[in-house]
Design an enzyme around this catalytic site. Sequence first.
Site, PDB file in Angstrom:
ATOM      1  N   ASN A  12       1.045  -1.152   0.116  1.00  0.00           N
ATOM      2  CA  ASN A  12       0.087  -0.132  -0.038  1.00  0.00           C
ATOM      3  C   ASN A  12       0.766   1.007   0.104  1.00  0.00           C
ATOM      4  O   ASN A  12       1.423   1.511   1.037  1.00  0.00           O
ATOM      5  CB  ASN A  12      -0.956  -0.065   1.213  1.00  0.00           C
ATOM      6  CG  ASN A  12      -1.919   1.055   1.346  1.00  0.00           C
ATOM      7  OD1 ASN A  12      -1.749   1.875   0.417  1.00  0.00           O
ATOM      8  ND2 ASN A  12      -2.756   1.059   2.173  1.00  0.00           N
ATOM      9  N   ARG A  90      -2.421  -2.107  -3.499  1.00  0.00           N
ATOM     10  CA  ARG A  90      -3.974  -1.215  -3.116  1.00  0.00           C
ATOM     11  C   ARG A  90      -3.595   0.004  -3.950  1.00  0.00           C
ATOM     12  O   ARG A  90      -2.729   0.689  -4.043  1.00  0.00           O
ATOM     13  CB  ARG A  90      -3.870  -1.177  -1.615  1.00  0.00           C
ATOM     14  CG  ARG A  90      -5.054  -0.346  -1.261  1.00  0.00           C
ATOM     15  CD  ARG A  90      -5.239   0.229  -0.010  1.00  0.00           C
ATOM     16  NE  ARG A  90      -6.450   0.770   0.231  1.00  0.00           N
ATOM     17  CZ  ARG A  90      -6.547   1.862   0.906  1.00  0.00           C
ATOM     18  NH1 ARG A  90      -5.532   2.453   1.567  1.00  0.00           N
ATOM     19  NH2 ARG A  90      -7.638   2.702   0.936  1.00  0.00           N
ATOM     20  N   HIS A 179     -13.312   2.263   0.304  1.00  0.00           N
ATOM     21  CA  HIS A 179     -13.358   1.349   1.542  1.00  0.00           C
ATOM     22  C   HIS A 179     -13.917  -0.079   0.672  1.00  0.00           C
ATOM     23  O   HIS A 179     -14.394  -0.641   1.657  1.00  0.00           O
ATOM     24  CB  HIS A 179     -14.193   1.827   2.702  1.00  0.00           C
ATOM     25  CG  HIS A 179     -13.488   2.786   3.508  1.00  0.00           C
ATOM     26  ND1 HIS A 179     -14.087   3.737   4.023  1.00  0.00           N
ATOM     27  CD2 HIS A 179     -12.444   3.142   3.945  1.00  0.00           C
ATOM     28  CE1 HIS A 179     -13.495   4.542   4.808  1.00  0.00           C
ATOM     29  NE2 HIS A 179     -12.101   4.045   4.571  1.00  0.00           N
ATOM     30  N   ARG A 240     -12.723  15.172   8.535  1.00  0.00           N
ATOM     31  CA  ARG A 240     -13.492  15.236   7.312  1.00  0.00           C
ATOM     32  C   ARG A 240     -14.744  15.313   8.015  1.00  0.00           C
ATOM     33  O   ARG A 240     -15.278  14.651   8.753  1.00  0.00           O
ATOM     34  CB  ARG A 240     -13.465  14.191   6.359  1.00  0.00           C
ATOM     35  CG  ARG A 240     -12.084  14.250   5.839  1.00  0.00           C
ATOM     36  CD  ARG A 240     -12.239  13.254   4.573  1.00  0.00           C
ATOM     37  NE  ARG A 240     -10.823  12.490   4.288  1.00  0.00           N
ATOM     38  CZ  ARG A 240     -10.866  11.167   4.155  1.00  0.00           C
ATOM     39  NH1 ARG A 240     -11.481  10.305   4.334  1.00  0.00           N
ATOM     40  NH2 ARG A 240      -9.640  10.650   3.801  1.00  0.00           N
ATOM     41  N   ILE A 331     -13.020   2.136  15.093  1.00  0.00           N
ATOM     42  CA  ILE A 331     -14.173   2.633  15.901  1.00  0.00           C
ATOM     43  C   ILE A 331     -15.305   1.322  15.927  1.00  0.00           C
ATOM     44  O   ILE A 331     -15.735   1.138  17.056  1.00  0.00           O
ATOM     45  CB  ILE A 331     -14.816   3.783  15.474  1.00  0.00           C
ATOM     46  CG1 ILE A 331     -13.721   5.251  15.571  1.00  0.00           C
ATOM     47  CG2 ILE A 331     -16.073   4.270  16.331  1.00  0.00           C
ATOM     48  CD1 ILE A 331     -14.284   6.251  14.695  1.00  0.00           C
ATOM     49  N   GLU A 384      -8.356  -5.805   5.221  1.00  0.00           N
ATOM     50  CA  GLU A 384      -8.103  -5.231   4.103  1.00  0.00           C
ATOM     51  C   GLU A 384      -6.786  -5.971   3.439  1.00  0.00           C
ATOM     52  O   GLU A 384      -6.987  -6.495   2.203  1.00  0.00           O
ATOM     53  CB  GLU A 384      -7.971  -4.008   3.817  1.00  0.00           C
ATOM     54  CG  GLU A 384      -9.366  -3.245   3.979  1.00  0.00           C
ATOM     55  CD  GLU A 384      -9.165  -1.736   4.055  1.00  0.00           C
ATOM     56  OE1 GLU A 384      -9.127  -1.362   5.114  1.00  0.00           O
ATOM     57  OE2 GLU A 384      -9.088  -1.143   3.056  1.00  0.00           O
TER      58      GLU A 384
HETATM   59  P1  ADP Z   1      -7.977   3.974   9.726  1.00  0.00           P
HETATM   60  O1  ADP Z   1      -8.845   4.349   9.055  1.00  0.00           O
HETATM   61  O2  ADP Z   1      -6.629   4.658   9.683  1.00  0.00           O
HETATM   62  O3  ADP Z   1      -7.407   2.571   9.378  1.00  0.00           O
HETATM   63  P2  ADP Z   1      -8.717   2.804  12.122  1.00  0.00           P
HETATM   64  O4  ADP Z   1      -9.599   1.872  11.611  1.00  0.00           O
HETATM   65  O5  ADP Z   1      -7.400   1.832  12.881  1.00  0.00           O
HETATM   66  O6  ADP Z   1      -8.137   3.785  11.420  1.00  0.00           O
HETATM   67  O7  ADP Z   1      -9.515   3.285  13.360  1.00  0.00           O
HETATM   68  C1  ADP Z   1      -8.873   4.462  14.159  1.00  0.00           C
HETATM   69  C2  ADP Z   1     -10.216   5.011  14.983  1.00  0.00           C
HETATM   70  O8  ADP Z   1     -10.426   3.999  15.847  1.00  0.00           O
HETATM   71  C3  ADP Z   1      -9.652   6.065  15.876  1.00  0.00           C
HETATM   72  O9  ADP Z   1     -10.402   7.058  15.867  1.00  0.00           O
HETATM   73  C4  ADP Z   1      -9.334   5.314  17.236  1.00  0.00           C
HETATM   74  O10 ADP Z   1      -9.726   6.150  18.388  1.00  0.00           O
HETATM   75  C5  ADP Z   1     -10.634   4.367  17.069  1.00  0.00           C
HETATM   76  N1  ADP Z   1     -10.319   3.425  18.312  1.00  0.00           N
HETATM   77  C6  ADP Z   1      -9.389   2.310  18.274  1.00  0.00           C
HETATM   78  N2  ADP Z   1      -9.751   1.632  19.417  1.00  0.00           N
HETATM   79  C7  ADP Z   1     -10.707   2.039  19.982  1.00  0.00           C
HETATM   80  C8  ADP Z   1     -11.360   1.896  21.426  1.00  0.00           C
HETATM   81  N3  ADP Z   1     -10.896   1.092  22.177  1.00  0.00           N
HETATM   82  N4  ADP Z   1     -12.389   2.839  21.615  1.00  0.00           N
HETATM   83  C9  ADP Z   1     -12.794   3.602  20.654  1.00  0.00           C
HETATM   84  N5  ADP Z   1     -12.378   3.911  19.646  1.00  0.00           N
HETATM   85  C10 ADP Z   1     -11.028   3.336  19.430  1.00  0.00           C
END
Ligand code: ADP
Length: 410
Positions: A12, A90, A179, A240, A331, A384
Amino acid sequence: MSTETSLILVLNSGSSSLKFAVHETGARTALLSGLAERLGAAQPTITFKEADRKATHALPAATHTAALDAVLAELTRHGWLDRLTAIGHRVVHGGERFAASVVITPQVIADIESCSHLAPLHNPPALLGIRVAIERLPTIPHVAVLDTAFHQTMPPRAYMYALPMWVYRDHGVRRYGFHGTSHRFVAQEAVQMLDLDPADHGLVIAHLGNGSSATAVQDGRSVDTTMGMTPLEGLVMGTRPGDVDPGALIYLMRRTGWTVDEMDAMLNKQCGLLGLSELSNDCRELGNAAAEGHEGANLALDVFVHRLARHIGGLAMSLRRLDAVVFTGGIGENAARIREMTLQRLAPLGIELDAEANRRCVGGTPGLISTGNKPAALVVNTNEEWMIACDTAALARAGAEEQDSLKEIA
Ligand code: ADP
């Protein structure tokens, strides 16, 4: 060489980074993964992660070639290079040209290039990664897996903006969605976990990470999604805004005299959870702050959840039937409170939260978080890289079989 032991390298490539993962075909967990950072800047580094070991080294040059050479040297050190049978790349934007993953040929490179104007920050570095990898490993197949491809099944009613037709015809302005690799993988997982009919189901997948989008999947195909021509549309994200009245942006540009680039920077970097909370783009941090009564954090999460529930409800109307709402991404997989708040708002759809199961599904534990009634709510861990590795292995295998059958004919 047996296919069971062959390895796929997933790349990627970003403007200043190269993410990589090495997958054994058939194994979901990467043997080796990591990230080269600060490419094009001072003190570039590469980090390798393997089982529970993690090591960061300096790179001899700040180029994608140096980063890839370091990955290949690491494969050689493990004695794995000979087992490498294909590379999956990717690529963010495939425009209307790609509806599925594809073996890279000169024509495919030209087609990806022709989509670069749609994703000027993302496609050029992906092409750089492809060129560098082909230069180093020209004899194995390279496969492009495109973020937009899965959404090419959307009908015109879902992908057209109600702008004059020439805007679409002359400039390609339409909704493409992103996505796609995650949505496709998660939909397949959900169908298996819920024992649904692969040819007859309706899901809404909410991929919630730093960037967030939700997709309506019917019978394994994307029929609607929240991201549009760019990843700015739809849900509230880390930095965003998601949906905004375009009139508000025109008004703001007139009032401030901002340039297009200044508006672009604000929309991509200063909005969303960060903009609303004036604290952080990180959902976990906001959850903690909200629990301590931080008003901005509370408002940001409230808007996030409200918009998410509204979009999930809307996407359900693009389906024949809603079997399940599926949460994924950082999240979606971890923030039990966000899922709970969202599902409470989805009560009109008939989803009933199982509060205890919801609290259990964190930190990589997937599962059902609704009571037995339909529609279900589910947590699925996205992967992914694994999906890219699977597509790459399948296309490489098909290519080899084609070659063999050609040899037989000859
Ligand atoms: P990306 O889109 O960069 O791949 P991720 O899928 O890793 O990002 O998601 C990042 C988000 O997930 C951040 O907002 C982070 O705070 C949230 N996150 C990760 N672990 C937790 C948790 N235990 N509780 C709440 N939010 C979380």
